[in-house]
Design a protein around this motif. Sequence first.
Motif, PDB file in Angstrom:
ATOM      1  N   LEU A 197       0.801  -1.218   0.000  1.00  0.00           N
ATOM      2  CA  LEU A 197       0.000   0.000   0.000  1.00  0.00           C
ATOM      3  C   LEU A 197       0.835   1.270   0.000  1.00  0.00           C
ATOM      4  CD1 LEU A 197      -2.598  -1.133   2.713  1.00  0.00           C
ATOM      5  CD2 LEU A 197      -2.793  -1.371   0.228  1.00  0.00           C
ATOM      6  N   TYR A 198       2.067   1.187   0.524  1.00  0.00           N
ATOM      7  CA  TYR A 198       2.887   2.394   0.693  1.00  0.00           C
ATOM      8  C   TYR A 198       4.125   2.385  -0.194  1.00  0.00           C
ATOM      9  CZ  TYR A 198      -0.009   3.310   4.818  1.00  0.00           C
ATOM     10  OH  TYR A 198      -1.059   3.558   5.665  1.00  0.00           O
ATOM     11  N   LYS A 199       4.289   1.316  -0.985  1.00  0.00           N
ATOM     12  CA  LYS A 199       5.421   1.201  -1.919  1.00  0.00           C
ATOM     13  C   LYS A 199       6.771   1.262  -1.205  1.00  0.00           C
ATOM     14  CE  LYS A 199       2.428   1.180  -5.281  1.00  0.00           C
ATOM     15  NZ  LYS A 199       1.763  -0.117  -5.215  1.00  0.00           N
ATOM     16  N   MET A 200       6.800   0.710  -0.004  1.00  0.00           N
ATOM     17  CA  MET A 200       8.084   0.586   0.679  1.00  0.00           C
ATOM     18  C   MET A 200       8.727  -0.734   0.261  1.00  0.00           C
ATOM     19  SD  MET A 200       6.867   1.977   4.446  1.00  0.00           S
ATOM     20  CE  MET A 200       8.443   1.792   5.311  1.00  0.00           C
ATOM     21  N   LEU A 201      10.054  -0.775   0.255  1.00  0.00           N
ATOM     22  CA  LEU A 201      10.781  -1.992  -0.134  1.00  0.00           C
ATOM     23  C   LEU A 201      10.879  -2.934   1.069  1.00  0.00           C
ATOM     24  CD1 LEU A 201      13.539  -0.176  -2.185  1.00  0.00           C
ATOM     25  CD2 LEU A 201      11.784  -1.718  -3.102  1.00  0.00           C
ATOM     26  N   PRO A 202      11.083  -4.235   0.814  1.00  0.00           N
ATOM     27  CA  PRO A 202      11.204  -5.175   1.945  1.00  0.00           C
ATOM     28  C   PRO A 202      12.242  -4.739   2.979  1.00  0.00           C
ATOM     29  CG  PRO A 202      10.938  -6.405  -0.074  1.00  0.00           C
ATOM     30  CD  PRO A 202      11.054  -4.952  -0.482  1.00  0.00           C
ATOM     31  N   GLU A 203      13.393  -4.233   2.526  1.00  0.00           N
ATOM     32  CA  GLU A 203      14.416  -3.777   3.487  1.00  0.00           C
ATOM     33  C   GLU A 203      13.861  -2.634   4.338  1.00  0.00           C
ATOM     34  OE1 GLU A 203      14.856  -4.033   0.215  1.00  0.00           O
ATOM     35  OE2 GLU A 203      16.420  -5.566  -0.057  1.00  0.00           O
ATOM     36  N   GLU A 204      13.119  -1.737   3.682  1.00  0.00           N
ATOM     37  CA  GLU A 204      12.587  -0.575   4.401  1.00  0.00           C
ATOM     38  C   GLU A 204      11.535  -0.986   5.430  1.00  0.00           C
ATOM     39  OE1 GLU A 204      13.100   2.939   1.044  1.00  0.00           O
ATOM     40  OE2 GLU A 204      11.341   1.635   0.923  1.00  0.00           O
ATOM     41  N   VAL A 205      10.662  -1.921   5.071  1.00  0.00           N
ATOM     42  CA  VAL A 205       9.631  -2.288   6.060  1.00  0.00           C
ATOM     43  C   VAL A 205      10.240  -3.065   7.219  1.00  0.00           C
ATOM     44  CG1 VAL A 205       7.589  -2.159   4.575  1.00  0.00           C
ATOM     45  CG2 VAL A 205       8.817  -4.332   4.761  1.00  0.00           C
ATOM     46  N   ILE A 206      11.269  -3.860   6.952  1.00  0.00           N
ATOM     47  CA  ILE A 206      11.892  -4.606   8.060  1.00  0.00           C
ATOM     48  C   ILE A 206      12.594  -3.627   9.007  1.00  0.00           C
ATOM     49  CG2 ILE A 206      13.633  -6.337   8.675  1.00  0.00           C
ATOM     50  CD1 ILE A 206      12.803  -7.798   6.002  1.00  0.00           C
ATOM     51  N   ASN A 207      13.336  -2.667   8.467  1.00  0.00           N
ATOM     52  CA  ASN A 207      13.921  -1.621   9.336  1.00  0.00           C
ATOM     53  C   ASN A 207      12.832  -0.836  10.068  1.00  0.00           C
ATOM     54  OD1 ASN A 207      16.802  -1.761   9.060  1.00  0.00           O
ATOM     55  ND2 ASN A 207      16.621  -0.978   6.973  1.00  0.00           N
ATOM     56  N   ALA A 208      11.759  -0.520   9.338  1.00  0.00           N
ATOM     57  CA  ALA A 208      10.676   0.300   9.913  1.00  0.00           C
ATOM     58  C   ALA A 208       9.967  -0.404  11.064  1.00  0.00           C
ATOM     59  CB  ALA A 208       9.666   0.666   8.826  1.00  0.00           C
ATOM     60  N   ALA A 209       9.956  -1.752  11.030  1.00  0.00           N
ATOM     61  CA  ALA A 209       9.208  -2.521  12.036  1.00  0.00           C
ATOM     62  C   ALA A 209      10.107  -3.066  13.147  1.00  0.00           C
ATOM     63  CB  ALA A 209       8.487  -3.683  11.353  1.00  0.00           C
ATOM     64  N   THR A 210      11.386  -2.722  13.095  1.00  0.00           N
ATOM     65  CA  THR A 210      12.310  -3.241  14.117  1.00  0.00           C
ATOM     66  C   THR A 210      13.103  -2.086  14.751  1.00  0.00           C
ATOM     67  OG1 THR A 210      13.922  -3.780  12.357  1.00  0.00           O
ATOM     68  CG2 THR A 210      12.504  -5.562  13.136  1.00  0.00           C
ATOM     69  N   ILE A 211      14.181  -1.667  14.084  1.00  0.00           N
ATOM     70  CA  ILE A 211      15.049  -0.667  14.726  1.00  0.00           C
ATOM     71  C   ILE A 211      14.363   0.692  14.841  1.00  0.00           C
ATOM     72  CG2 ILE A 211      16.322  -0.011  12.606  1.00  0.00           C
ATOM     73  CD1 ILE A 211      18.855   0.012  14.535  1.00  0.00           C
ATOM     74  N   ASN A 212      13.555   1.055  13.831  1.00  0.00           N
ATOM     75  CA  ASN A 212      12.913   2.379  13.902  1.00  0.00           C
ATOM     76  C   ASN A 212      11.786   2.419  14.924  1.00  0.00           C
ATOM     77  OD1 ASN A 212      14.732   3.231  12.022  1.00  0.00           O
ATOM     78  ND2 ASN A 212      13.254   3.739  10.424  1.00  0.00           N
ATOM     79  N   THR A 213      11.051   1.324  15.070  1.00  0.00           N
ATOM     80  CA  THR A 213      10.021   1.297  16.120  1.00  0.00           C
ATOM     81  C   THR A 213      10.679   1.231  17.499  1.00  0.00           C
ATOM     82  OG1 THR A 213       9.777  -0.997  15.405  1.00  0.00           O
ATOM     83  CG2 THR A 213       7.907   0.470  15.012  1.00  0.00           C
ATOM     84  N   ALA A 214      11.843   0.594  17.588  1.00  0.00           N
ATOM     85  CA  ALA A 214      12.561   0.565  18.874  1.00  0.00           C
ATOM     86  C   ALA A 214      12.932   1.993  19.281  1.00  0.00           C
ATOM     87  CB  ALA A 214      13.799  -0.312  18.784  1.00  0.00           C
ATOM     88  N   TYR A 215      13.379   2.798  18.315  1.00  0.00           N
ATOM     89  CA  TYR A 215      13.683   4.210  18.600  1.00  0.00           C
ATOM     90  C   TYR A 215      12.415   4.935  19.066  1.00  0.00           C
ATOM     91  CZ  TYR A 215      15.067   9.083  17.863  1.00  0.00           C
ATOM     92  OH  TYR A 215      15.319  10.418  18.040  1.00  0.00           O
ATOM     93  N   ALA A 216      11.299   4.648  18.395  1.00  0.00           N
ATOM     94  CA  ALA A 216      10.025   5.310  18.728  1.00  0.00           C
ATOM     95  C   ALA A 216       9.510   4.941  20.115  1.00  0.00           C
ATOM     96  CB  ALA A 216       8.970   4.967  17.676  1.00  0.00           C
ATOM     97  N   MET A 217      10.114   3.894  20.713  1.00  0.00           N
ATOM     98  CA  MET A 217       9.749   3.484  22.081  1.00  0.00           C
ATOM     99  C   MET A 217      10.889   3.721  23.049  1.00  0.00           C
ATOM    100  SD  MET A 217       7.867  -0.166  21.489  1.00  0.00           S
ATOM    101  CE  MET A 217       7.709  -0.503  23.236  1.00  0.00           C
ATOM    102  N   ASP A 218      11.952   4.391  22.560  1.00  0.00           N
ATOM    103  CA  ASP A 218      13.093   4.707  23.425  1.00  0.00           C
ATOM    104  C   ASP A 218      13.804   3.458  23.953  1.00  0.00           C
ATOM    105  OD1 ASP A 218      14.707   6.670  24.408  1.00  0.00           O
ATOM    106  OD2 ASP A 218      13.564   7.005  26.247  1.00  0.00           O
ATOM    107  N   VAL A 219      13.801   2.390  23.148  1.00  0.00           N
ATOM    108  CA  VAL A 219      14.477   1.154  23.567  1.00  0.00           C
ATOM    109  C   VAL A 219      15.453   0.655  22.495  1.00  0.00           C
ATOM    110  CG1 VAL A 219      12.764   0.303  25.228  1.00  0.00           C
ATOM    111  CG2 VAL A 219      12.455  -0.201  22.802  1.00  0.00           C
ATOM    112  N   ALA A 220      15.916   1.572  21.624  1.00  0.00           N
ATOM    113  CA  ALA A 220      16.808   1.153  20.541  1.00  0.00           C
ATOM    114  C   ALA A 220      18.163   0.666  21.064  1.00  0.00           C
ATOM    115  CB  ALA A 220      17.001   2.296  19.541  1.00  0.00           C
ATOM    116  N   ASP A 221      18.487   0.993  22.321  1.00  0.00           N
ATOM    117  CA  ASP A 221      19.731   0.465  22.894  1.00  0.00           C
ATOM    118  C   ASP A 221      19.558  -0.971  23.387  1.00  0.00           C
ATOM    119  OD1 ASP A 221      17.938   1.353  24.859  1.00  0.00           O
ATOM    120  OD2 ASP A 221      19.534   1.756  26.308  1.00  0.00           O
ATOM    121  N   LYS A 222      18.321  -1.457  23.459  1.00  0.00           N
ATOM    122  CA  LYS A 222      18.059  -2.788  24.022  1.00  0.00           C
ATOM    123  C   LYS A 222      17.576  -3.805  23.009  1.00  0.00           C
ATOM    124  CE  LYS A 222      16.630  -1.336  28.671  1.00  0.00           C
ATOM    125  NZ  LYS A 222      16.591   0.131  28.436  1.00  0.00           N
TER     126      LYS A 222
END
Length: 414
Positions: free
Chosen positions: A344-369
């Motif tokens: 639906l958003y024309k994101m690439l597989p690499e982009e959605v995997i980053n978006a659903a892991t490391i970037n969401t971790a940042y959005a929850m302030d837990v990217a160090d964990k």
Amino acid sequence: MNGIIINIGELVGVTEPDKRFAAGADMQNLNTIKNAYLHFKDGLISGFGSMAELGSVSEYQNVTDAKGQMVFPAFVDSHTHLVYAGSREIEYIDKIKGLSYEEIAKRGGGILNSAKLLHETSEDELFEQSLPRIYSILSMGTGTVEIKSGYGLTTEDELKMLRVIKRLNDETPILIKSTFLGAHAVPAEFKGKQSEYVKLIIDEMLPRVAEEGLADFVDVFCDKGFFTTDETHDILNTATKLGFKPKIHANELDYSGGIEVGVAHNALSVDHLEYTGNAEIMALLKSDTMPTILPGAAFFLGMKYAPARKMIDAGLPIAIASDFNPGSSPSGNMQLIASMGCILYKMLPEEVINAATINTAYAMDVADKVGSIALGKQADFFIAKPMPSYSYLPYSYGDNKVDRMFIKGELLHF
Ligand SMILES: [Zn+2]
């Protein structure tokens, strides 16, 4: 837990420990190691690399042979409302039949009806209803989740929700961060007196939530027909003084100024973003705030989609989360959300995997964990069912591609 996974076909999402998120063109970089091993000590990742570099495994306890299957970092779902009472499939059918919002509300739909149902549900019963949702998302690869209050809308019921969230964190393997969302909707008894409800949030709810240590973050539904930018300012001024970091529901229904308010208060994330234009993109580019899109809600409600491609091309990071809730996204399946990100958003597989892991971790302030395969992070990962490439994960939408799920190196049994 100590252990080692050997013969990993491809170890996906490898980063340096201090990488906090991926933005712009970097979102297409998904580092992997083929034919790899991964070991962990006391629940934390203690080493990984190519099988060719691994000596004898006899020194390791708990050797798991992945037999060529791939390993992904566990998903981090940074936006959910998964503690709720009952369900709203009546509203779903009413929407299919074309009923108006007012008619749906009368027949048992809407946030206020969820609030009524929650009020009538005991704390224990609310916990029992929410618990299977935690195990459901764990079984589909989510290792960390944010859960909001916001179906209470009275001080006692908001606290009840937050206590259930705390208990879920204490009694299940998943890592939970909790968000106070008293400003989700204006309760019926405050109709026409919205400023009095905002005052209640500021003078009573926020101090009580802080006193009981029940939330990490504070959220406001800052949008047309909900809370204004001025009210959001006032709530966030008090919230940040009490030590809560903001995460904001913004620009789902209009160019509401929600993104700018979030940025002004240094929000961890602004979420939804269907109405994001050049001014909003410029504000986000100058900020530390993670733009978060919620494909499930836009899909389920048949709304317009946030301009994710345009935002990434402008150099922004994007996070994607499930928005798991009974009204507009009754699913916490992050694999499906990743597929929606591509389709639906024309994101690439690499982009959605980053978006659903490391970037969401940042959005929850837990990217160090959590959020990637990195030395010292929690050993939260899943061995995927056999697949030819990591792109198969978002490509093959609709079924569960998790074969075995590990939290802190511990294999979960469902
Ligand atoms: Zn939401």
